[in-house]
Design a protein around this motif. Structure first.
Motif, short mmCIF file in Angstrom:
data_model
loop_
_atom_site.label_atom_id
_atom_site.label_comp_id
_atom_site.label_asym_id
_atom_site.label_seq_id
_atom_site.Cartn_x
_atom_site.Cartn_y
_atom_site.Cartn_z
N HIS A 7 0.86 -1.19 0.00
CA HIS A 7 0.00 0.00 0.00
C HIS A 7 0.89 1.23 0.00
N THR A 8 0.81 2.00 -1.07
CA THR A 8 1.63 3.21 -1.12
C THR A 8 0.79 4.41 -0.68
N HIS A 9 1.47 5.45 -0.22
CA HIS A 9 0.77 6.57 0.41
C HIS A 9 1.04 7.91 -0.26
N SER A 10 1.95 7.93 -1.22
CA SER A 10 2.31 9.19 -1.88
C SER A 10 2.35 8.99 -3.39
N PRO A 11 2.36 10.09 -4.15
CA PRO A 11 2.50 9.95 -5.60
C PRO A 11 3.81 9.25 -5.98
N VAL A 12 4.89 9.61 -5.30
CA VAL A 12 6.19 9.01 -5.57
C VAL A 12 6.79 8.60 -4.23
N GLU A 13 7.25 7.36 -4.15
CA GLU A 13 7.66 6.83 -2.85
C GLU A 13 8.52 5.59 -3.06
N MET A 14 9.53 5.41 -2.21
CA MET A 14 10.31 4.17 -2.22
C MET A 14 10.08 3.45 -0.90
N ILE A 15 9.59 2.22 -0.98
CA ILE A 15 9.21 1.46 0.21
C ILE A 15 10.14 0.26 0.35
N ASP A 16 10.74 0.12 1.51
CA ASP A 16 11.63 -1.01 1.78
C ASP A 16 10.80 -2.29 1.94
N ILE A 17 10.99 -3.24 1.02
CA ILE A 17 10.24 -4.50 1.08
C ILE A 17 11.17 -5.68 1.41
N THR A 18 12.37 -5.39 1.91
CA THR A 18 13.34 -6.46 2.19
C THR A 18 12.78 -7.51 3.14
N ALA A 19 12.12 -7.08 4.22
CA ALA A 19 11.60 -8.03 5.21
C ALA A 19 10.55 -8.94 4.58
N ALA A 20 9.69 -8.39 3.76
CA ALA A 20 8.64 -9.19 3.11
C ALA A 20 9.24 -10.19 2.11
N VAL A 21 10.28 -9.76 1.39
CA VAL A 21 10.94 -10.67 0.44
C VAL A 21 11.65 -11.78 1.21
N SER A 22 12.33 -11.41 2.29
CA SER A 22 13.04 -12.38 3.12
C SER A 22 12.08 -13.43 3.69
N LYS A 23 10.93 -12.97 4.15
CA LYS A 23 9.90 -13.88 4.70
C LYS A 23 9.41 -14.84 3.61
N THR A 40 4.34 -6.16 -11.63
CA THR A 40 3.58 -6.24 -12.88
C THR A 40 3.01 -4.87 -13.30
N HIS A 41 3.44 -3.81 -12.61
CA HIS A 41 2.88 -2.49 -12.90
C HIS A 41 3.77 -1.69 -13.86
N THR A 42 3.16 -0.82 -14.63
CA THR A 42 3.92 -0.03 -15.62
C THR A 42 4.29 1.36 -15.11
N THR A 43 3.86 1.67 -13.90
CA THR A 43 4.23 2.97 -13.31
C THR A 43 4.86 2.76 -11.93
N PHE A 113 10.47 -1.20 -3.27
CA PHE A 113 9.41 -1.06 -4.24
C PHE A 113 9.28 0.44 -4.50
N CYS A 114 9.32 0.83 -5.77
CA CYS A 114 9.25 2.25 -6.13
C CYS A 114 7.89 2.57 -6.72
N GLU A 115 7.20 3.45 -6.05
CA GLU A 115 5.90 3.95 -6.54
C GLU A 115 6.13 5.24 -7.31
N PHE A 116 5.59 5.32 -8.53
CA PHE A 116 5.74 6.55 -9.30
C PHE A 116 4.40 7.18 -9.68
N ASP A 117 3.29 6.52 -9.31
CA ASP A 117 1.97 7.06 -9.66
C ASP A 117 0.96 6.68 -8.59
N GLY A 118 1.31 6.98 -7.36
CA GLY A 118 0.48 6.59 -6.23
C GLY A 118 -0.44 7.71 -5.78
N PRO A 119 -1.09 7.51 -4.66
CA PRO A 119 -1.07 6.26 -3.89
C PRO A 119 -1.98 5.19 -4.50
N ARG A 120 -1.54 3.95 -4.38
CA ARG A 120 -2.31 2.82 -4.90
C ARG A 120 -2.00 1.59 -4.06
#
Ligand code: ZN
Length: 131
Positions: A7-23, A40-43, A113-120
């Motif tokens: 879940h992203t919260h801003s139009p542009v945002e970088m979210i650390d997903i290391t813990a989720a990938v590790s799990k 699978t997203h284009t933005t 995870f890089c969000e470039f067209d959020g929040p989504r």
């Protein structure tokens, strides 16, 4: 294959997903091999960089904003061309080695995870391969 929801919260945002990938990798029970983290997203995009200093992702976002201006002569009618361009520049996936059941990452490295067209609400997929 594992799926994670982001879940992203801003139009542009970088979210650390290391813990989720590790799990996800631990749940797949692979001791030696690698995993592919793919969105699978284009933005949106996936990248690896430093998260010890939060100014690093801030600077990456700021540099991308300068490299890809919000207002230029874009043709795409949806109006989110800068987000599409940033997605292609950063890329949709990363490959991470797995050794002894753990992700091989440098001390300062995190998977973002890089969000470039959020929040989504976004998805990323993690495919783990033995070998
Ligand atoms: Zn679009």
């Amino acid at each position: 294959m594992k799926e994670i929801n982001i879940h992203t919260h801003s139009p542009v945002e970088m979210i650390d997903i290391t813990a989720a990938v590790s799990k996800a990798v631990k749940e797949e029970n692979v001791r030696d091999g690698y995993c592919i983290v793919f969105t699978t997203h284009t933005t949106a995009a996936v990248t690896i960089n430093e998260n010890a200093d939060p100014d690093v992702p801030r600077d990456i976002i700021s540099a991308l904003e300068k490299a890809v201006p919000q207002n230029a002569s874009y043709r795409h009618s949806e109006g989110n061309s800068p987000a599409h361009v940033k997605s292609s520049l950063v890329g949709a996936s990363e490959t991470v080695l797995i050794e002894n059941g753990r992700l091989v990452l440098g001390t300062w490295q995190s998977i973002f995870f890089c969000e470039f067209d959020g929040p989504r609400t976004r998805k990323a997929f993690i495919k783990t391969i033995n070998g």
